[in-house]
Every structure is written in C-alpha cells, then in structure tokens.
Design an enzyme around this catalytic site. Sequence first.
Site, mmCIF file in Angstrom:
data_model
loop_
_atom_site.group_PDB
_atom_site.id
_atom_site.type_symbol
_atom_site.label_atom_id
_atom_site.label_comp_id
_atom_site.label_asym_id
_atom_site.label_seq_id
_atom_site.Cartn_x
_atom_site.Cartn_y
_atom_site.Cartn_z
ATOM 1 C CD GLU A 127 -2.982 -0.879 -0.064
ATOM 2 O OE1 GLU A 127 -2.994 0.211 -0.656
ATOM 3 O OE2 GLU A 127 -3.684 -1.836 -0.401
ATOM 4 C CE1 TYR B 168 -6.251 3.394 -0.180
ATOM 5 C CE2 TYR B 168 -3.862 3.292 0.147
ATOM 6 C CZ TYR B 168 -5.021 2.794 -0.415
ATOM 7 O OH TYR B 168 -4.966 1.664 -1.171
ATOM 8 C CG ASP C 167 -7.447 4.664 -4.171
ATOM 9 O OD1 ASP C 167 -8.656 4.816 -4.466
ATOM 10 O OD2 ASP C 167 -6.715 3.838 -4.747
ATOM 11 C CB CYS D 269 -14.530 4.525 -12.892
ATOM 12 S SG CYS D 269 -15.445 6.085 -12.923
ATOM 13 C CB CYS E 159 -19.343 4.061 -19.439
ATOM 14 S SG CYS E 159 -18.673 5.569 -18.700
ATOM 15 C CB CYS F 106 -18.743 0.492 -15.943
ATOM 16 S SG CYS F 106 -18.960 0.916 -14.205
ATOM 17 C CB CYS G 79 -23.123 5.342 -13.609
ATOM 18 S SG CYS G 79 -21.982 6.731 -13.641
#
Length: 298
Positions: free
Chosen positions: A37, A120, A138, A193, A200, A203, A209
């Site tokens: 991370e 985070y 994030d 995204c 899209c 997605c 959305c």
Amino acid sequence: MRDVSFADTAIEWFDDNARDLPWREPDVGAWAILVSEVMLQQTPVVRVLPAWRAWLDRWPDPPALAADSPAEAIRMWNRLGYPRRALRLHECATVLTERYDGKVPTGLDELLALPGVGSYTARAVAAFAYGQRHPVVDTNVRRFVARAVDGAADAGPATRPADLVATAALLPAEPARAARASAAFMELGAVVCVARTPRCGVCPVAGRCAWRAAGRPAPSGPSRRPQRYAGTDRQVRGLLLAVLREATGPVPQQRLDVVWGDDLQRRRALASLIEDGLVEPVARDGAPPTGYTLAGQG
Ligand code: SF4
C-alpha cells in the site's frame, strides 16, 4: 438497500475480473500488505511488482528491516519515486519491532499512529489484512464514487471526511464483505472508471451510474494537468540520490555537482534531501561538509 446492491454488483464484477496481484493472495500477511500500500500510493502497479517482491525477499518482516540501516531502505527503494516513503517504512518497522513485537497491529487507531501510515494506508491495511469494515478511499475510489453516486465528473482535490462518509455508506454491514467491496471499488476506479476516458461500456454499475444518467456533464473546476517531472527539483533529487545510492562511502561535493548544471537548483535539491532526512552531510567540528551519504549509512 440501493447502496448494498451497488456493492454486491461491484463485488460480483471483482470476483470475475480482479487483476491477479500478489499482495491479494490469501496467505499474504499484514506487513506485506502494508508495504504494497505504501509503494502503490504514488507508483504504478507495474513498477511496484518487482520492487515489492525484492523488498519482502530481503525484509520479510518488520524486525528484519529494522535491523538494517535507513540507508539500505533508501537504496532498495531505488527509483520508485518519493523516497521519503522508504525512510518512513523503516521508521514504521522500527516502531513495530519495539512496540508490537514485530507485528502489524489490528486496531485502526494504532495503525494511524504508525510513522508513514496515513488515513488511506491505515484503513487499507485494516480492511485488506484484517477484513475490517472501513472506507478505503484513494484517488481512484473518490473519482468512482463521485461519478457513480454523486453524478460529478470528478472528485475534489483532496480526500475529505465527506469522502469517507460517502464511501462508508456504500459498504455492506458484514466486515469481510465490506473489505471485499472496498477492494472492488478500488479496482473499478483503477481500471474501469479511469480519469480521462472511463470505460463505461464494460462497467458493472453503468446502469445505476449517476454521472452517466446525467448525460456525463463536464467537470466544473479547472482541468488538472499531469505533473511535470523533467526539469523539476524532483528530477534533480532523483539524480543526486542515484549517485549516493551507488556509493559505499561519503560522496564528495564535486561528484554531486556534475549531475545537474543549474547550481542554485542543485543546491536546493540537496538541501531538501538533507531536510527530509534522506541524506546526511559528513562534517567534523562545524567545518564545511567533506561529502554526503545516505541517511544512517555510518
Ligand atoms: S458508468 Fe462510467 S462513469 Fe459511471 S462508474 Fe462506470 S465507468 Fe465510471
């Protein structure tokens, strides 16, 4: 109800489409996840993969890193960028060794108190290593939630408490499933995204959305340009560090002077490396430095 089914849709997609990344393997421990991370915050996956493996081969647990010098951490960080992260990871390993018996704690407050572990990273470790329910937000998640839920083209400039609240509202109640949803949102933000041209057409939440439903309105704020690197102090810092990483002893000023022609900028970059604790001047009794080393090189 709508929010939970949103997460369910994301999880179902994630189950079938998640990238095969080593830090997602079930037997990977909290230390390895924490390292991943920290590395991934400002560096692309493709560059992190070999660095993460090499780091954990060498330092499989916090005590192993703590026993080595900060200079070695900076050296191993190599060209991942933003090298203060290496120093902070070393400090973190030292605290984990001294206060937590070499383990990564499970509590969010304890995680937040570790050096180099911000909002985070602490939530990511709590969720992905320990299966806890926390909003893991994030840049990618902020953008994904801003579009899919708020109908905005983009998120604001920095993570705000409101972003945590908005993402938390999307998480299922059951902790392990909430952690899975967090991973799914991150993945959707990272590979579907995406910032410039969201995909899209593939997605899984396209049907609900808000941004799409609103006709994909343009961003309201000023457009953000990608950060320049060439010619910046960051580039000069990188060049200076590259020389110091290669050296086994103090590097004289003259060897650093040849890495960059602009004297003022080079001095500024070197001063900032010293201020950040990454580089140390070698000097005796208040005399001008005779050379420079990585921090803690001895
Ligand atoms: S439909 Fe498009 S804009 Fe909306 S969440 Fe999916 S990728 Fe993002």
